[in-house]
Scaffold this motif. Structure first.
Motif, PDB file in Angstrom:
ATOM      1  N   HIS A   1       0.050  -4.144 -11.646  1.00 28.90           N
ATOM      2  CA  HIS A   1       0.323  -2.786 -12.115  1.00 28.90           C
ATOM      3  C   HIS A   1      -0.522  -2.514 -13.359  1.00 28.90           C
ATOM      4  O   HIS A   1      -0.945  -3.439 -14.052  1.00 28.90           O
ATOM      5  CB  HIS A   1       1.800  -2.626 -12.442  1.00 28.90           C
ATOM      6  CG  HIS A   1       2.694  -2.901 -11.268  1.00 28.90           C
ATOM      7  ND1 HIS A   1       4.051  -2.787 -11.348  1.00 28.90           N
ATOM      8  CD2 HIS A   1       2.436  -3.291  -9.991  1.00 28.90           C
ATOM      9  CE1 HIS A   1       4.598  -3.096 -10.178  1.00 28.90           C
ATOM     10  NE2 HIS A   1       3.625  -3.403  -9.342  1.00 28.90           N
ATOM     11  N   LYS A   2      -0.736  -1.271 -13.649  1.00 27.17           N
ATOM     12  CA  LYS A   2      -1.562  -0.871 -14.791  1.00 27.17           C
ATOM     13  C   LYS A   2      -1.048  -1.503 -16.081  1.00 27.17           C
ATOM     14  O   LYS A   2       0.146  -1.488 -16.350  1.00 27.17           O
ATOM     15  CB  LYS A   2      -1.562   0.650 -14.916  1.00 27.17           C
ATOM     16  CG  LYS A   2      -2.517   1.161 -15.964  1.00 27.17           C
ATOM     17  CD  LYS A   2      -2.725   2.643 -15.820  1.00 27.17           C
ATOM     18  CE  LYS A   2      -3.620   3.212 -16.884  1.00 27.17           C
ATOM     19  NZ  LYS A   2      -4.944   2.673 -16.920  1.00 27.17           N
ATOM     20  N   GLY A   3      -1.955  -2.082 -16.838  1.00 31.71           N
ATOM     21  CA  GLY A   3      -1.594  -2.709 -18.103  1.00 31.71           C
ATOM     22  C   GLY A   3      -0.825  -4.009 -17.941  1.00 31.71           C
ATOM     23  O   GLY A   3      -0.170  -4.457 -18.871  1.00 31.71           O
ATOM     24  N   PHE A   4      -0.862  -4.611 -16.770  1.00 29.92           N
ATOM     25  CA  PHE A   4      -0.151  -5.864 -16.467  1.00 29.92           C
ATOM     26  C   PHE A   4       1.361  -5.736 -16.665  1.00 29.92           C
ATOM     27  O   PHE A   4       2.026  -6.681 -17.039  1.00 29.92           O
ATOM     28  CB  PHE A   4      -0.710  -7.035 -17.284  1.00 29.92           C
ATOM     29  CG  PHE A   4      -2.041  -7.488 -16.800  1.00 29.92           C
ATOM     30  CD1 PHE A   4      -2.140  -8.295 -15.687  1.00 29.92           C
ATOM     31  CD2 PHE A   4      -3.203  -7.088 -17.438  1.00 29.92           C
ATOM     32  CE1 PHE A   4      -3.374  -8.713 -15.210  1.00 29.92           C
ATOM     33  CE2 PHE A   4      -4.440  -7.494 -16.977  1.00 29.92           C
ATOM     34  CZ  PHE A   4      -4.528  -8.313 -15.869  1.00 29.92           C
ATOM     35  N   ARG A   5       1.903  -4.569 -16.362  1.00 28.45           N
ATOM     36  CA  ARG A   5       3.344  -4.365 -16.481  1.00 28.45           C
ATOM     37  C   ARG A   5       4.093  -4.847 -15.243  1.00 28.45           C
ATOM     38  O   ARG A   5       5.316  -4.819 -15.201  1.00 28.45           O
ATOM     39  CB  ARG A   5       3.668  -2.896 -16.747  1.00 28.45           C
ATOM     40  CG  ARG A   5       3.367  -2.466 -18.157  1.00 28.45           C
ATOM     41  CD  ARG A   5       3.965  -3.476 -19.136  1.00 28.45           C
ATOM     42  NE  ARG A   5       3.946  -3.009 -20.479  1.00 28.45           N
ATOM     43  CZ  ARG A   5       5.021  -2.726 -21.185  1.00 28.45           C
ATOM     44  NH1 ARG A   5       6.226  -2.873 -20.685  1.00 28.45           N
ATOM     45  NH2 ARG A   5       4.899  -2.318 -22.421  1.00 28.45           N
ATOM     46  N   GLY A   6       3.373  -5.314 -14.234  1.00 31.92           N
ATOM     47  CA  GLY A   6       4.019  -5.828 -13.039  1.00 31.92           C
ATOM     48  C   GLY A   6       2.997  -6.316 -12.040  1.00 31.92           C
ATOM     49  O   GLY A   6       1.784  -6.205 -12.251  1.00 31.92           O
ATOM     50  N   VAL A   7       3.510  -6.865 -10.940  1.00 30.81           N
ATOM     51  CA  VAL A   7       2.644  -7.372  -9.875  1.00 30.81           C
ATOM     52  C   VAL A   7       3.387  -7.259  -8.546  1.00 30.81           C
ATOM     53  O   VAL A   7       4.606  -7.401  -8.495  1.00 30.81           O
ATOM     54  CB  VAL A   7       2.215  -8.838 -10.146  1.00 30.81           C
ATOM     55  CG1 VAL A   7       3.396  -9.783 -10.146  1.00 30.81           C
ATOM     56  CG2 VAL A   7       1.150  -9.306  -9.176  1.00 30.81           C
ATOM     57  N   ASP A   8       2.636  -6.965  -7.489  1.00 31.57           N
ATOM     58  CA  ASP A   8       3.155  -6.953  -6.129  1.00 31.57           C
ATOM     59  C   ASP A   8       2.483  -8.094  -5.372  1.00 31.57           C
ATOM     60  O   ASP A   8       1.250  -8.197  -5.383  1.00 31.57           O
ATOM     61  CB  ASP A   8       2.838  -5.631  -5.420  1.00 31.57           C
ATOM     62  CG  ASP A   8       3.474  -4.439  -6.098  1.00 31.57           C
ATOM     63  OD1 ASP A   8       4.575  -4.589  -6.666  1.00 31.57           O
ATOM     64  OD2 ASP A   8       2.864  -3.354  -6.070  1.00 31.57           O
TER      65      ASP A   8
ATOM     66  N   ASN B   1       8.399  -6.745 -12.475  1.00 32.46           N
ATOM     67  CA  ASN B   1       8.112  -5.739 -13.492  1.00 32.46           C
ATOM     68  C   ASN B   1       8.514  -6.280 -14.850  1.00 32.46           C
ATOM     69  O   ASN B   1       9.594  -6.856 -14.989  1.00 32.46           O
ATOM     70  CB  ASN B   1       8.880  -4.444 -13.214  1.00 32.46           C
ATOM     71  CG  ASN B   1       8.373  -3.739 -11.982  1.00 32.46           C
ATOM     72  OD1 ASN B   1       7.199  -3.380 -11.902  1.00 32.46           O
ATOM     73  ND2 ASN B   1       9.235  -3.565 -11.000  1.00 32.46           N
ATOM     74  N   VAL B   2       7.658  -6.101 -15.838  1.00 35.54           N
ATOM     75  CA  VAL B   2       7.982  -6.455 -17.222  1.00 35.54           C
ATOM     76  C   VAL B   2       8.244  -5.148 -17.959  1.00 35.54           C
ATOM     77  O   VAL B   2       7.341  -4.324 -18.121  1.00 35.54           O
ATOM     78  CB  VAL B   2       6.844  -7.253 -17.901  1.00 35.54           C
ATOM     79  CG1 VAL B   2       7.186  -7.541 -19.356  1.00 35.54           C
ATOM     80  CG2 VAL B   2       6.572  -8.542 -17.144  1.00 35.54           C
ATOM     81  N   THR B   3       9.489  -4.976 -18.378  1.00 40.29           N
ATOM     82  CA  THR B   3       9.893  -3.738 -19.044  1.00 40.29           C
ATOM     83  C   THR B   3       9.557  -3.792 -20.540  1.00 40.29           C
ATOM     84  O   THR B   3       9.276  -4.862 -21.085  1.00 40.29           O
ATOM     85  CB  THR B   3      11.402  -3.500 -18.881  1.00 40.29           C
ATOM     86  OG1 THR B   3      12.097  -4.548 -19.572  1.00 40.29           O
ATOM     87  CG2 THR B   3      11.810  -3.486 -17.412  1.00 40.29           C
ATOM     88  N   ASP B   4       9.641  -2.638 -21.184  1.00 35.80           N
ATOM     89  CA  ASP B   4       9.450  -2.585 -22.633  1.00 35.80           C
ATOM     90  C   ASP B   4      10.461  -3.479 -23.342  1.00 35.80           C
ATOM     91  O   ASP B   4      10.114  -4.160 -24.309  1.00 35.80           O
ATOM     92  CB  ASP B   4       9.589  -1.145 -23.152  1.00 35.80           C
ATOM     93  CG  ASP B   4       8.404  -0.272 -22.781  1.00 35.80           C
ATOM     94  OD1 ASP B   4       7.312  -0.822 -22.505  1.00 35.80           O
ATOM     95  OD2 ASP B   4       8.568   0.959 -22.774  1.00 35.80           O
TER      96      ASP B   4
END
Length: 161
Positions: free
Chosen positions: A29-36, A104-107
């Motif tokens: 995901h954009k900015g390494f905020r997650g991955v599929d 997902n890595v949240t704030d």
């Protein structure tokens, strides 16, 4: 090393331990905020019962929380060592076809890590993952414990996953 989402995606897709087990990074995901991630069933990872080998499922979950936190924290100016400290898995249903998971890595997750690193110098926390089949049925539940610490002066900034 700070890299782009696309560069890391292709590096991991061609990385032999993932490539030969048919573990495919669909996208970061954009900015390494997650991955599929997709685990494709094939002759190379099929067990005696015709489902995906449990070791392949376990291996697929290994690097991703560490990679995400590493890239996110480097972009925040940290020099860190990040690795998977421990993991546990529960196989709930045979993976008779392709399997999928998203992280997902949240704030809140990132801010907790940053705050703890700034006060204690290291951060250890377990995060859950759910592996599903194409019908959305839960096939495995994983708990990955991530270890992160600030590097000391003069220590090599290598990352172990």
């Amino acid at each position: 090393m700070v890299v782009s989402e696309k560069t890391l995606k292709w590096a991991l897709c061609l990385y032999p331990p993932l490539f030969f087990q048919r573990i495919w990074v669909r996208k970061f995901h954009k900015g390494f905020r997650g991955v599929d991630v997709k685990i494709a069933k094939s002759l190379l990872n099929k067990n005696y019962n015709g489902s995906i080998f449990g070791g392949t499922i376990y291996a697929a979950t290994d690097p991703f929380y560490a990679l995400l936190f590493d890239q996110l924290l480097q972009r925040e100016g940290f020099k860190v060592r990040v690795w998977l400290k421990s993991a546990s898995i529960q196989y709930l249903k045979p993976g008779r076809g392709n399997l999928y998971f998203t992280i997902n890595v949240t704030d809140d997750m990132l801010n907790e890590a940053i705050e703890t690193l700034n006060t204690n110098g290291k951060f250890i926390k377990a995060y859950p993952m759910e592996i599903t089949n194409s019908a959305g049925e839960l096939c495995a539940a994983v708990m990955n414990e991530v270890y992160i610490r600030n590097l000391h002066q003069g220590e090599e900034p290598r990352i172990a996953y």
